[in-house]
Design an enzyme around this catalytic site. Sequence first.
Site, short mmCIF file in Angstrom:
data_model
loop_
_atom_site.label_atom_id
_atom_site.label_comp_id
_atom_site.label_asym_id
_atom_site.label_seq_id
_atom_site.Cartn_x
_atom_site.Cartn_y
_atom_site.Cartn_z
N SER A 168 18.02 30.78 62.10
CA SER A 168 16.87 30.32 61.32
C SER A 168 16.34 31.48 60.48
CB SER A 168 15.79 29.75 62.25
OG SER A 168 14.80 29.11 61.49
N ASN A 169 15.13 31.36 59.98
CA ASN A 169 14.54 32.44 59.18
C ASN A 169 13.04 32.52 59.48
OD1 ASN A 169 13.11 30.58 57.33
ND2 ASN A 169 15.20 30.00 56.77
N HIS A 170 12.35 33.42 58.83
CA HIS A 170 10.96 33.72 59.20
C HIS A 170 9.93 32.81 58.54
CE1 HIS A 170 11.98 37.20 61.47
NE2 HIS A 170 12.56 37.81 60.44
N ALA B 60 12.23 26.75 53.55
CA ALA B 60 13.30 27.74 53.42
C ALA B 60 14.51 27.20 54.18
CB ALA B 60 12.85 29.07 53.98
#
Length: 404
Positions: free
Chosen positions: A211-213, A278
């Site tokens: 995943s991402n932030h 995102a």
Amino acid sequence: MMKLFQDKTIVLGVTGSIAAYKAATLASRLHQLGAQTYVAMTDAAEHFIAPLTFETLTHHPVLRDVLALGANSEIEHVALAQRADMVLIAPATANTIAKLAHGFANDVLAAICLDTRAPILLAPAMETGMWENAATQENLEKLKQRGVMVIEPQAGHLASGASGKGRMAEPSEILDAVRHVFARNGSLAGKRVVVTAGGTREAIDPVRVISNHSSGKMGYALAEEALARGATVALITSVDDLPVPYGANIARVVSTRDLRETVLREMRGADILIMAAAPADFRPLSPAEQKIKKEAAEDLTLTLVRNPDILGEVAQVRATDSANAPRVVIGFAAETNDLVENARGKLERKNLDMIVANPVPQTFGSDIVKATLLLKNHYEVDLEPMSKEDLAAIILNQAEHLLK
Ligand code: CTP
């Protein structure tokens, strides 16, 4: 807090019905949503629920006596009738409805209703016989003709043990009606806005993800702002730790492919699409069906495959089937380097009307953002750092402009 309710003054009229206990839920919710809520009770209502309950929930004194004066000798109910943004009577008994229809002012609530210019909403509650009685129906008809809005009672179990029409609508339905009234004059009233929020998650195995932030905060701020302007909002989100903006239609997604499918479905008939999400650009080629054990190997190589570019597909739909595509499409670009050049490239490739360029790492999870807005015609606005709420307002101002 919810923008639409903040700084609004609401008189909540409570009259003598067993459904008065549900008015406590309403008072509590209105207060939590940010509305200044003043309860006005009839004598009969006090047999069912205590003023102290409402005073505790709303942090305001309850109005009970039409002849009472306030602390500074002002006539409280007159001041309130003039200041109110809405009078909501829930529950409204047949007796109160009759009083309002005939212009009585012999209790504090009736006096407020006669004096105010604010919209009046009624949520009737009574036995089926009273509801169906021609007197009640004629009174309601009269009130509707004067612009009073009636939230229809439901059929179901009544306090008498009988079953029929007359149960007060549920608090959630009443709050929806309130929201609707406040939103109807907003600059996005009648418009449909789709917002995506958060980073998607791609499974490596049943317990691990890529995943991402992205925190989702920007998307939630945009949804909140669009709701405050009266839009119908679909919020497609991959996060579950943020409070849901009141009134948004929520669609929960996990992976980029989920997000793609939901965006392509929700965007039909939408006026504005804002892709604040995102999406993960890659996913493991074949997620393991069982948890990967570290004993199995010293190192682990994952093969990733490309995910669909959702805005790229939206651009295709816009080109070939514009009736099914949003009129305005806005993207985001979070970049570590060459912010403006990279963002402008995306604006063009994805055929966007506007892109919001954010420098990384300042952006993710933070409450303050720095952004540059880039538009098609080479127009560029470099904004000062500001809260995501303020940025949401600026983005929607631009979106409204683009809609015209
Ligand atoms: N986006 C999308 N589908 C993807 C990836 C991104 O629709 N698979 C959208 C994002 O929601 C954002 C915009 O495209 O509004 C730009 O996202 P970004 O990740 O910066 O762009 P990419 O096209 O993925 O380019 P890169 O990762 O190479 O910078």
